[in-house]
Design an enzyme around this catalytic site. Structure first.
Site, PDB file in Angstrom:
ATOM      1  N   TYR A 198       0.817  -1.216   0.000  1.00 33.13           N
ATOM      2  CA  TYR A 198       0.000   0.000   0.000  1.00 33.13           C
ATOM      3  C   TYR A 198       0.855   1.273   0.000  1.00 33.13           C
ATOM      4  O   TYR A 198       0.890   2.031  -0.985  1.00 33.13           O
ATOM      5  CB  TYR A 198      -0.916  -0.044   1.220  1.00 33.13           C
ATOM      6  CG  TYR A 198      -1.747   1.194   1.495  1.00 33.13           C
ATOM      7  CD1 TYR A 198      -2.327   1.927   0.460  1.00 33.13           C
ATOM      8  CD2 TYR A 198      -1.980   1.604   2.802  1.00 33.13           C
ATOM      9  CE1 TYR A 198      -3.103   3.049   0.728  1.00 33.13           C
ATOM     10  CE2 TYR A 198      -2.766   2.704   3.085  1.00 33.13           C
ATOM     11  CZ  TYR A 198      -3.316   3.437   2.049  1.00 33.13           C
ATOM     12  OH  TYR A 198      -4.084   4.528   2.321  1.00 33.13           O
ATOM     13  N   TYR A 224       4.932  -6.515  16.781  1.00 35.68           N
ATOM     14  CA  TYR A 224       5.081  -5.681  15.586  1.00 35.68           C
ATOM     15  C   TYR A 224       5.793  -4.374  15.933  1.00 35.68           C
ATOM     16  O   TYR A 224       6.800  -4.002  15.321  1.00 35.68           O
ATOM     17  CB  TYR A 224       3.715  -5.395  14.958  1.00 35.68           C
ATOM     18  CG  TYR A 224       3.755  -4.263  13.966  1.00 35.68           C
ATOM     19  CD1 TYR A 224       4.517  -4.362  12.804  1.00 35.68           C
ATOM     20  CD2 TYR A 224       3.040  -3.084  14.184  1.00 35.68           C
ATOM     21  CE1 TYR A 224       4.579  -3.309  11.893  1.00 35.68           C
ATOM     22  CE2 TYR A 224       3.091  -2.039  13.278  1.00 35.68           C
ATOM     23  CZ  TYR A 224       3.862  -2.150  12.138  1.00 35.68           C
ATOM     24  OH  TYR A 224       3.928  -1.119  11.237  1.00 35.68           O
ATOM     25  N   ARG A 273      -8.355   8.847  16.674  1.00 33.53           N
ATOM     26  CA  ARG A 273      -7.097   8.526  16.019  1.00 33.53           C
ATOM     27  C   ARG A 273      -6.729   9.595  14.997  1.00 33.53           C
ATOM     28  O   ARG A 273      -7.585  10.297  14.455  1.00 33.53           O
ATOM     29  CB  ARG A 273      -7.180   7.163  15.316  1.00 33.53           C
ATOM     30  CG  ARG A 273      -7.394   5.982  16.250  1.00 33.53           C
ATOM     31  CD  ARG A 273      -6.189   5.746  17.125  1.00 33.53           C
ATOM     32  NE  ARG A 273      -6.339   4.595  18.002  1.00 33.53           N
ATOM     33  CZ  ARG A 273      -6.745   4.660  19.271  1.00 33.53           C
ATOM     34  NH1 ARG A 273      -7.058   5.845  19.802  1.00 33.53           N
ATOM     35  NH2 ARG A 273      -6.826   3.574  20.008  1.00 33.53           N
ATOM     36  N   ALA A 331       9.461  -3.047   3.459  1.00 35.02           N
ATOM     37  CA  ALA A 331       9.188  -4.486   3.492  1.00 35.02           C
ATOM     38  C   ALA A 331       9.101  -4.984   4.933  1.00 35.02           C
ATOM     39  O   ALA A 331      10.123  -5.166   5.596  1.00 35.02           O
ATOM     40  CB  ALA A 331      10.272  -5.241   2.729  1.00 35.02           C
ATOM     41  N   ASN A 377      -2.226   6.713  11.523  1.00 32.98           N
ATOM     42  CA  ASN A 377      -3.184   5.930  10.733  1.00 32.98           C
ATOM     43  C   ASN A 377      -3.177   6.407   9.289  1.00 32.98           C
ATOM     44  O   ASN A 377      -3.707   7.473   8.985  1.00 32.98           O
ATOM     45  CB  ASN A 377      -4.595   6.049  11.333  1.00 32.98           C
ATOM     46  CG  ASN A 377      -4.688   5.358  12.679  1.00 32.98           C
ATOM     47  OD1 ASN A 377      -4.003   5.731  13.621  1.00 32.98           O
ATOM     48  ND2 ASN A 377      -5.523   4.338  12.766  1.00 32.98           N
ATOM     49  N   ARG A 435     -11.302  -3.079  23.444  1.00 30.17           N
ATOM     50  CA  ARG A 435     -10.182  -3.987  23.202  1.00 30.17           C
ATOM     51  C   ARG A 435      -9.048  -3.627  24.154  1.00 30.17           C
ATOM     52  O   ARG A 435      -8.754  -2.446  24.360  1.00 30.17           O
ATOM     53  CB  ARG A 435      -9.700  -3.880  21.750  1.00 30.17           C
ATOM     54  CG  ARG A 435     -10.703  -4.395  20.748  1.00 30.17           C
ATOM     55  CD  ARG A 435     -10.188  -4.283  19.324  1.00 30.17           C
ATOM     56  NE  ARG A 435      -9.964  -2.889  18.933  1.00 30.17           N
ATOM     57  CZ  ARG A 435      -9.788  -2.506  17.673  1.00 30.17           C
ATOM     58  NH1 ARG A 435      -9.792  -3.397  16.698  1.00 30.17           N
ATOM     59  NH2 ARG A 435      -9.597  -1.219  17.388  1.00 30.17           N
ATOM     60  N   THR A 448       6.759   3.256  12.705  1.00 31.91           N
ATOM     61  CA  THR A 448       5.354   3.257  13.110  1.00 31.91           C
ATOM     62  C   THR A 448       5.153   3.884  14.482  1.00 31.91           C
ATOM     63  O   THR A 448       6.048   3.837  15.338  1.00 31.91           O
ATOM     64  CB  THR A 448       4.808   1.816  13.147  1.00 31.91           C
ATOM     65  OG1 THR A 448       3.485   1.801  13.692  1.00 31.91           O
ATOM     66  CG2 THR A 448       5.677   0.924  14.010  1.00 31.91           C
TER      67      THR A 448
END
Length: 326
Positions: A16, A142, A220, A75, A171, A280, A118
């Site tokens: 993406y 992650y 977010r 990647a 995001n 969550r 991230t």
């Protein structure tokens, strides 16, 4: 035909964000080689005009040579839930692959790197908006693997003069031309809500409606993928030998889950049923970035910060991907 300005390797360029960045590099007149094993990317996502190599980043030394001016590294596996149940997959690929890539760059004399990091490196922040000086405490493998690579890059810059920039995304959303989100499984809110509008899902789950936010749902920071791509090109120009610069990328403003759902209803004209679900674990009420460092060091500011525009672009892409879109 004019000679390309520079030549770049884009790892993960069939995914993406990587595909949108590759397209922007081509539009800026650069030569682009995409290296992707297509485990999560799509061959058709590689922009026309880019050379494509189907291969693993662990084998980057086979193709990387002094003709390249730099590497943009996307990647990585990026599913948070999967990283919890299959952490070794993430350590082997995200960290092991990056070790091999850095070694290949060192051996080939390629000394400029832009790394796709991230906001997951921060974990659950104590304050908002989040700055680069805030503590890093990832809550899943992650985020931990991305932070590990950031640490490796810092060492590489100090020891071997690498010019490096890590961009920590919040995001990412929207689409750019024929490049948009199509993860499998899909876990991002905007494409999930659009799937409801397309009739591919019955409803969208709202995980908690009692957060300390204006409408009770999580807030977010959404950034348009094209704004993100522009930051990568600016990062190439800002990279300085021996320095590892880390920049957050975000709009600096947050949108709640309910705001996203309502915007999808307005943009698509379709009903979007909601299903109430429990909170969550580990979901902070608010995650918003301070992009002050990116503004100061890269000269970057997002120009597509409007949620309606972001959703409209994502909707256009989603309908293109849907053979029988209404």
């Amino acid at each position: 035909m004019s000679k390309p300005q520079k030549k770049y390797l884009v790892t993960g360029g069939a995914g993406y964000v990587g595909s949108v960045v590759a397209q922007h590099l081509l539009e800026a007149g650069h030569a682009v080689t995409v290296l992707d094993d297509l485990s999560t990317g799509f061959r058709e996502g590689v922009p026309a005009g880019a050379e494509f190599i189907e291969g693993r980043i662990q084998d980057a030394a086979k193709w990387l040579d002094r003709s390249y001016d730099g590497v943009l590294h996307f990647a990585a596996y990026s599913q948070v839930g999967e990283s919890v149940t299959d952490p070794e997959k993430y350590w082997v690929n995200n960290v092991g692959g990056s070790v091999a890539l850095l070694a290949a760059m060192r051996d080939a004399g390629v000394r400029t790197l832009v790394f796709s990091s991230t906001a997951a490196t921060y974990g659950e922040p104590a304050t908002t908006p989040i700055t680069e000086s805030d503590a890093t405490a990832p809550t899943n493998p992650y985020g931990a693997t991305k932070l590990a690579v950031d640490h490796m890059i810092t060492g590489e810059a100090a020891a071997h003069g690498l010019a490096a920039v890590s961009l920590r995304y919040f995001n990412v959303a929207g689409a750019y031309g024929s490049c948009g989100e199509r993860h499998s499984p899909e876990s991002h809110l905007i494409p999930l809500v659009l799937q409801v509008a397309l009739g591919r899902r019955e409803s969208i789950s709202v995980y908690g409606d009692d957060y300390p936010t204006p409408d009770g749902t999580c807030v977010r920071d959404y950034i348009h993928v094209a704004d993100l791509a522009e930051a990568h090109l600016l990062a190439l120009d800002a990279a300085t030998a021996g320095e590892h610069l880390i920049c957050n990328l975000g709009n600096g403003n947050g949108f709640s889950v309910r705001e996203v759902i309502e915007t999808v209803r307005e943009v698509t004209g379709h009903p979007v049923p909601e299903t109430a679900a429990p909170r969550r674990a580990g979901d902070p009420a608010v995650l918003v970035a301070s992009a002050a460092t990116a503004r100061e060091r890269l000269g970057w500011s997002p120009s597509r910060a409007d949620l309606t525009g972001i959703v409209t672009d994502a909707w256009t892409f989603a309908r293109r991907e849907e053979p029988t879109a209404p």
